[in-house]
Design a protein around this motif. Structure first.
Motif, PDB file in Angstrom:
ATOM      1  N   ARG A 240     -26.650  17.199  27.280  1.00  0.00           N
ATOM      2  CA  ARG A 240     -27.165  18.531  27.605  1.00  0.00           C
ATOM      3  C   ARG A 240     -26.833  19.569  26.535  1.00  0.00           C
ATOM      4  O   ARG A 240     -27.383  20.672  26.540  1.00  0.00           O
ATOM      5  CB  ARG A 240     -26.633  18.989  28.962  1.00  0.00           C
ATOM      6  N   LEU A 241     -25.958  19.221  25.609  1.00  0.00           N
ATOM      7  CA  LEU A 241     -25.660  20.167  24.533  1.00  0.00           C
ATOM      8  C   LEU A 241     -26.902  20.472  23.692  1.00  0.00           C
ATOM      9  O   LEU A 241     -27.018  21.553  23.115  1.00  0.00           O
ATOM     10  CB  LEU A 241     -24.547  19.611  23.645  1.00  0.00           C
ATOM     11  N   LEU A 242     -27.839  19.515  23.652  1.00  0.00           N
ATOM     12  CA  LEU A 242     -29.086  19.770  22.920  1.00  0.00           C
ATOM     13  C   LEU A 242     -29.910  20.870  23.574  1.00  0.00           C
ATOM     14  O   LEU A 242     -30.762  21.486  22.926  1.00  0.00           O
ATOM     15  CB  LEU A 242     -29.910  18.489  22.809  1.00  0.00           C
ATOM     16  N   GLU A 243     -29.665  21.133  24.867  1.00  0.00           N
ATOM     17  CA  GLU A 243     -30.397  22.203  25.543  1.00  0.00           C
ATOM     18  C   GLU A 243     -30.061  23.573  24.961  1.00  0.00           C
ATOM     19  O   GLU A 243     -30.799  24.536  25.176  1.00  0.00           O
ATOM     20  CB  GLU A 243     -30.082  22.200  27.037  1.00  0.00           C
ATOM     21  N   LEU A 244     -28.976  23.679  24.227  1.00  0.00           N
ATOM     22  CA  LEU A 244     -28.645  24.965  23.597  1.00  0.00           C
ATOM     23  C   LEU A 244     -29.743  25.422  22.655  1.00  0.00           C
ATOM     24  O   LEU A 244     -29.971  26.628  22.485  1.00  0.00           O
ATOM     25  CB  LEU A 244     -27.321  24.849  22.840  1.00  0.00           C
ATOM     26  N   VAL A 245     -30.438  24.468  22.044  1.00  0.00           N
ATOM     27  CA  VAL A 245     -31.503  24.830  21.100  1.00  0.00           C
ATOM     28  C   VAL A 245     -32.863  24.287  21.520  1.00  0.00           C
ATOM     29  O   VAL A 245     -33.880  24.639  20.935  1.00  0.00           O
ATOM     30  CB  VAL A 245     -31.165  24.316  19.682  1.00  0.00           C
ATOM     31  N   TRP A 246     -32.880  23.422  22.523  1.00  0.00           N
ATOM     32  CA  TRP A 246     -34.130  22.775  22.930  1.00  0.00           C
ATOM     33  C   TRP A 246     -34.255  22.853  24.449  1.00  0.00           C
ATOM     34  O   TRP A 246     -33.801  21.975  25.164  1.00  0.00           O
ATOM     35  CB  TRP A 246     -34.128  21.321  22.456  1.00  0.00           C
ATOM     36  N   PRO A 247     -34.836  23.917  24.982  1.00  0.00           N
ATOM     37  CA  PRO A 247     -34.987  24.019  26.435  1.00  0.00           C
ATOM     38  C   PRO A 247     -35.953  22.950  26.944  1.00  0.00           C
ATOM     39  O   PRO A 247     -36.950  22.651  26.307  1.00  0.00           O
ATOM     40  CB  PRO A 247     -35.560  25.423  26.634  1.00  0.00           C
ATOM     41  N   GLY A 248     -35.636  22.370  28.061  1.00  0.00           N
ATOM     42  CA  GLY A 248     -36.497  21.315  28.581  1.00  0.00           C
ATOM     43  C   GLY A 248     -36.321  19.995  27.875  1.00  0.00           C
ATOM     44  O   GLY A 248     -37.163  19.108  28.011  1.00  0.00           O
ATOM     45  N   PHE A 249     -35.246  19.834  27.107  1.00  0.00           N
ATOM     46  CA  PHE A 249     -35.000  18.565  26.420  1.00  0.00           C
ATOM     47  C   PHE A 249     -34.975  17.395  27.408  1.00  0.00           C
ATOM     48  O   PHE A 249     -35.484  16.309  27.121  1.00  0.00           O
ATOM     49  CB  PHE A 249     -33.677  18.655  25.664  1.00  0.00           C
TER      50      PHE A 249
ATOM     51  N   GLY B 136     -39.955  21.422  22.955  1.00  0.00           N
ATOM     52  CA  GLY B 136     -39.232  21.365  21.695  1.00  0.00           C
ATOM     53  C   GLY B 136     -40.028  21.936  20.542  1.00  0.00           C
ATOM     54  O   GLY B 136     -39.477  22.649  19.680  1.00  0.00           O
ATOM     55  N   ILE B 137     -41.309  21.626  20.491  1.00  0.00           N
ATOM     56  CA  ILE B 137     -42.151  22.146  19.414  1.00  0.00           C
ATOM     57  C   ILE B 137     -42.238  23.669  19.486  1.00  0.00           C
ATOM     58  O   ILE B 137     -42.133  24.372  18.467  1.00  0.00           O
ATOM     59  CB  ILE B 137     -43.551  21.505  19.489  1.00  0.00           C
ATOM     60  N   ILE B 138     -42.440  24.192  20.699  1.00  0.00           N
ATOM     61  CA  ILE B 138     -42.505  25.652  20.859  1.00  0.00           C
ATOM     62  C   ILE B 138     -41.191  26.295  20.414  1.00  0.00           C
ATOM     63  O   ILE B 138     -41.175  27.311  19.712  1.00  0.00           O
ATOM     64  CB  ILE B 138     -42.830  26.013  22.319  1.00  0.00           C
ATOM     65  N   SER B 139     -40.081  25.690  20.827  1.00  0.00           N
ATOM     66  CA  SER B 139     -38.771  26.240  20.461  1.00  0.00           C
ATOM     67  C   SER B 139     -38.553  26.214  18.962  1.00  0.00           C
ATOM     68  O   SER B 139     -37.982  27.154  18.383  1.00  0.00           O
ATOM     69  CB  SER B 139     -37.660  25.459  21.167  1.00  0.00           C
ATOM     70  N   LEU B 140     -39.002  25.143  18.309  1.00  0.00           N
ATOM     71  CA  LEU B 140     -38.857  25.059  16.862  1.00  0.00           C
ATOM     72  C   LEU B 140     -39.691  26.127  16.168  1.00  0.00           C
ATOM     73  O   LEU B 140     -39.222  26.797  15.231  1.00  0.00           O
ATOM     74  CB  LEU B 140     -39.272  23.671  16.376  1.00  0.00           C
ATOM     75  N   LEU B 141     -40.926  26.311  16.626  1.00  0.00           N
ATOM     76  CA  LEU B 141     -41.782  27.340  16.033  1.00  0.00           C
ATOM     77  C   LEU B 141     -41.190  28.734  16.232  1.00  0.00           C
ATOM     78  O   LEU B 141     -41.211  29.561  15.322  1.00  0.00           O
ATOM     79  CB  LEU B 141     -43.181  27.261  16.646  1.00  0.00           C
ATOM     80  N   VAL B 142     -40.689  28.982  17.413  1.00  0.00           N
ATOM     81  CA  VAL B 142     -40.059  30.281  17.676  1.00  0.00           C
ATOM     82  C   VAL B 142     -38.834  30.462  16.783  1.00  0.00           C
ATOM     83  O   VAL B 142     -38.619  31.530  16.197  1.00  0.00           O
ATOM     84  CB  VAL B 142     -39.669  30.403  19.164  1.00  0.00           C
ATOM     85  N   ALA B 143     -38.028  29.411  16.656  1.00  0.00           N
ATOM     86  CA  ALA B 143     -36.824  29.500  15.830  1.00  0.00           C
ATOM     87  C   ALA B 143     -37.169  29.771  14.375  1.00  0.00           C
ATOM     88  O   ALA B 143     -36.506  30.572  13.699  1.00  0.00           O
ATOM     89  CB  ALA B 143     -36.009  28.216  15.958  1.00  0.00           C
TER      90      ALA B 143
END
Length: 823
Positions: free
Chosen positions: A284-293, A465-472
């Motif tokens: 779940r630590l990946l959820e810090l940067v990837w919501p819905g992982f 994840g893709i949306i989060s990466l684009l936003v980041a």
């Protein structure tokens, strides 16, 4: 008045006080107004559109507790006993119920559930302002202050737990960090005394908010801040310790009753299994940067955590929070602060690491060792709660790093690229091995209830994840662009806006709400029962299995729980929910529940005066005869729910079982037993056949008339804490009220004091002779009034300290100066 010290930015209070106040307001409003707007936007549906929080605790647990508080305050009494959960439970002794927490009294001013939703929004705002102030102390400018406070308010962790009844304790955590920093950096004794006094008030308010886990996490944060920021650590820690000791006195009205209650509850002896439930799974630590992982936490059919990150012990949801999302840009800024940030930032990162390790709980040996050497942690469930402290520090550091981007442009680019890689790399791995992962997990997914749709779940995860990466990428680029002179702060402001739009959208997505009106209407199951209920009588009891139906669609879950009276839902309409849910259950009730599966259903219903049973119609046909007599065991009932459609459309029944005891009666026969053996007596075959006999916990001689029958008593006066019975028995015996006994209950029989003993494991009983008697039962929360007296004395002393230090030297930061001068 006084003259402040010579530090840069100090404020002289003289003839120019009015102008100083104006300047201070101008410093505060540019960051305060955006934070307030973000808090309002996050809760606009609840505040303005007639929606309310559903799912998790708000609908099926918190609402009933807030109703007890609101009804009592409106009636002008202290709510000390809750008669709407199980067989009754102590109320004021559990400080999370808000009896000694003044902000919780707001529920009496505005109708429910709006008042609860306002409380949630208010505490999210309190938390955001606290993080903003702490970030300001660390050197954040206006944009950094807004980012810090808004990021905390909109992060996945806060969004998913803010509707929980214990969130107010978490809301004060950033204020503790801020107050400790003020104490740690104070330069002269008088100013430090004032700062410590104000810190004590914040800690006291947090203690009164009633979440021990939040208070312990705050203490860890306090030690971290004091050690990291103070030039002289030992004196700073001593002042902080003094503030905490003072806070215990200020909060004595909440702390002492809770400590008195603890030995009588199962919370005082948690098993390792209970204590380690809802540890933070490493995935779940990946959820810090990837919501819905791990998929959609609101839908069991799309929640991958059920298979690969389930810390709910197979009985609860896979995790405590629904999300941990904070965002790659915020983490990058926090890392940059740790590398080249303000004084003590590396020490704060050590604290962040320690809190995250503790949150991992069962997944690391550190937590078990920590729990063994730190006794207060032993009453805490759900290690994941320690995440709140880490996220608070991360947000504050991120805000502090923002002004220094232009000075550390090269390091900033590298840090942002590294964090973007932390999103892109796992995203690429999952996309590349998606087919293999589906194939590997398909067998286990098919066995879950309902089965997990792996293809759809991975598709949702990758899209998020893709949306989060684009936003980041966008936010990182705008923040770096803002470091160039010709773009000024406009680009950075745009980057923060983009980030907040995305995090706010995610917060909305994981915060389920529905029209409040739907849940204020009486469930159809209760309509006939309400028409026959008396307002001056004890609340009727409804026994409903605590099992939830896993096959209900997410969008139908709240309605299904409401209509089928799940957990404490009946309490919203004046009915007692059996077994209900209370976080501080008594040892006796827990012992009975532990053996409940083997108890004959007829015995349980009869001995404990159950008025109604709510169950699906197909289960009713199996477990009840046409004349209403129960058959089978409690396990047959609680595990027998089947055949429910995905919309919850299966017909449900509310039946009144035959042959149950009256709520109050005189038992003409009795025998004595130890507390352990009393449960065995309830399990004894044929126990229900003789409802006129009771088992008294303790030592004594059996007695009574073997030919006499049970005699009902009339309940002539009823309030949860004041009950009057009129009993007329030809044989005498024990007058029993089929409500739970607890320390604090006392009795008068015909005006003379009498001992209250425990009958049939749980119930209140008083010895009476034959004839007519009036029995008055009263409840007073142990040490509540003594604690209140101590708190009053403590607050008077606190006011004296604040008054005597009103001319204390301020700290350099103007906002801190105004906060220290407050009061």
């Amino acid at each position: 008045m006084c003259v402040a010290g010579k530090q840069p930015g100090s404020i002289q209070v003289d003839g120019r006080a009015e102008r100083t106040e104006y300047r201070s307001s101008r410093r505060v409003l540019p960051w305060l107004i955006p934070i307030v707007c973000v808090a309002i936007a996050l809760h606009a549906r609840q505040l303005f559109l007639g929606r309310t929080f559903v799912l998790r605790d708000q609908l099926i647990y918190t609402w009933t507790e807030r109703k007890v508080l609101a009804d009592a305050l409106r009636a002008g009494r202290i709510p000390e006993w809750n008669d709407l959960v199980a067989f009754g439970t102590q109320f004021a002794a559990s400080s999370a119920n808000g009896v000694t927490y003044p902000i919780a009294w707001l529920v009496a001013l505005v109708p429910l559930p709006l008042s609860m939703d306002v409380m949630v929004a208010l505490h999210v705002l309190i938390a955001g302002i606290g993080v903003a102030l702490f970030a300001r102390r660390l050197g954040a400018d206006v944009l950094g202050t807004v980012l810090a406070g808004a990021a905390f308010m909109s992060c996945g962790y806060v969004a998913s737990i803010s509707a929980n009844k214990i969130f107010p304790g978490t809301a004060w955590l950033p204020w503790v960090a801020y107050g400790v920093d003020v104490v740690a950096l104070a330069e002269e004794r008088r100013g430090r005394l004032r700062a410590a006094a104000l810190l004590a008030s914040v800690v006291a308010v947090q203690l009164l908010a009633g979440d021990p886990a939040a208070s312990i996490t705050s203490a860890i944060v306090a030690v971290t801040v004091a050690c990291s920021r103070a030039s002289r650590r030992v004196p700073a820690i001593a002042w902080v310790a003094g503030a905490y000791a003072t806070a215990l006195l200020l909060a004595a009205c909440g702390v002492l009753p809770a400590l008195a209650l603890l030995p009588h509850t199962a919370r005082g002896a948690l098993s390792p299994r209970e204590a380690l439930t809802w540890s933070l799974h490493p995935w779940r630590l990946l959820e810090l940067v990837w919501p819905g992982f791990l998929g959609n936490p609101l839908d069991r059919a799309s929640n991958l955590a059920e298979l690969v990150a389930n810390s709910g012990a197979g009985e609860l949801d896979p995790s405590w929070s629904l999300s941990l999302y904070l965002g790659a840009p915020v983490l990058a800024l926090a890392i940059l602060a740790g590398l080249r940030g303000p004084k003590g930032s590396r020490g704060l990162w050590i604290g962040i690491g320690a809190l995250m390790l503790l949150a991992l709980g069962v997944y690391t040996p550190l937590y078990r060792a920590y729990r063994a050497v730190f006794p207060p942690e032993q009453i805490i469930r759900y290690p994941e709660k320690h995440v709140a402290g880490a996220i608070c520090l991360l947000c504050a550091l991120a805000g502090a790093a923002l002004p220094g981007l232009s000075r550390n442009n090269r390091a900033a680019r590298r840090t942002f690229l590294a964090m973007l890689g932390c999103v892109a790399m796992p995203l690429a791995v999952v996309a590349l091995f998606r087919g293999a992962l589906v194939q590997r997990l398909s067998g286990a997914a098919a066995l879950t209830v309902p089965p997990i749709d792996l293809s759809a779940t991975f598709a949702q995860s990758l899209e998020s994840g893709i949306i989060s990466l684009l936003v980041a990428v966008t936010v990182s680029g705008l923040l770096l662009l803002g470091t160039r002179a010709r773009f000024g702060s406009a680009a950075a402001a745009c980057g923060i806006a983009v980030y907040l739009l995305h995090s706010g959208w995610h917060a909305w997505a994981i915060t389920a709400v529905e029209p409040a009106e739907k849940f204020t209407r009486t469930p159809s199951l209760l309509r006939n029962a309400i028409s026959s209920a008396r307002s001056d009588a004890p609340p009727p009891r409804i026994y409903r299995s605590p099992a939830a139906d896993a096959e209900i669609l997410p969008e139908a879950t709240a309605t299904y729980w409401h209509q089928t009276l799940y957990l404490d839902s009946p309490g919203r309409f004046g009915f007692a929910a059996v077994p209900g849910f209370e976080g501080w259950r008594s040892v006796a009730f827990s012992a009975l529940r532990a053996r409940a599966a083997a108890i004959p259903l007829e015995t349980f219903l009869r001995l404990y005066a159950i008025d109604y049973v709510a169950l699906p119609s197909d289960v009713r046909r199996r477990l009840f005869t046409p004349d209403g007599r129960a058959q089978g065991t409690v396990a047959d009932f609680e595990l027998g729910f089947s055949g429910t459609s995905s919309e919850g459309a299966t017909a449900w029944s509310l039946i009144s079982p035959e042959g149950t005891r009256p709520r109050a009666f005189v038992a003409p026969r009795w025998r004595w037993s130890s507390s352990a053996a009393a449960v065995e007596e309830v399990l004894r075959p044929g126990r229900a056949a003789d409802a006129g006999a009771v088992v008294i916990t303790g030592e004594g001689q059996a007695g009574g008339d073997v030919t006499a029958k049970l005699t009902p008593c009339a309940v002539t006066r009823y309030q949860p804490e004041q009950i009057v019975l009129d009993c007329d028995s030809m044989a005498g015996g024990y007058a029993v009220l089929a409500d739970e006994n607890a320390p604090g209950w006392s009795a008068l029989v015909d005006g003379r004091p009498a001992e209250v003993v425990t009958a049939d494991v749980l119930l209140r009983a008083v010895r009476v002779e034959k004839g007519r008697h009036r029995i008055e039962l009263s409840y007073r929360t142990p040490v509540l009034r003594f604690g209140l007296a101590l708190s009053v004395v403590g607050w008077l002393g606190w006011l004296a300290v604040i008054w005597s230090t009103r001319r204390a030297t301020a700290l350099p930061e103007p906002v801190a100066h105004r906060w220290l001068r407050a009061g």
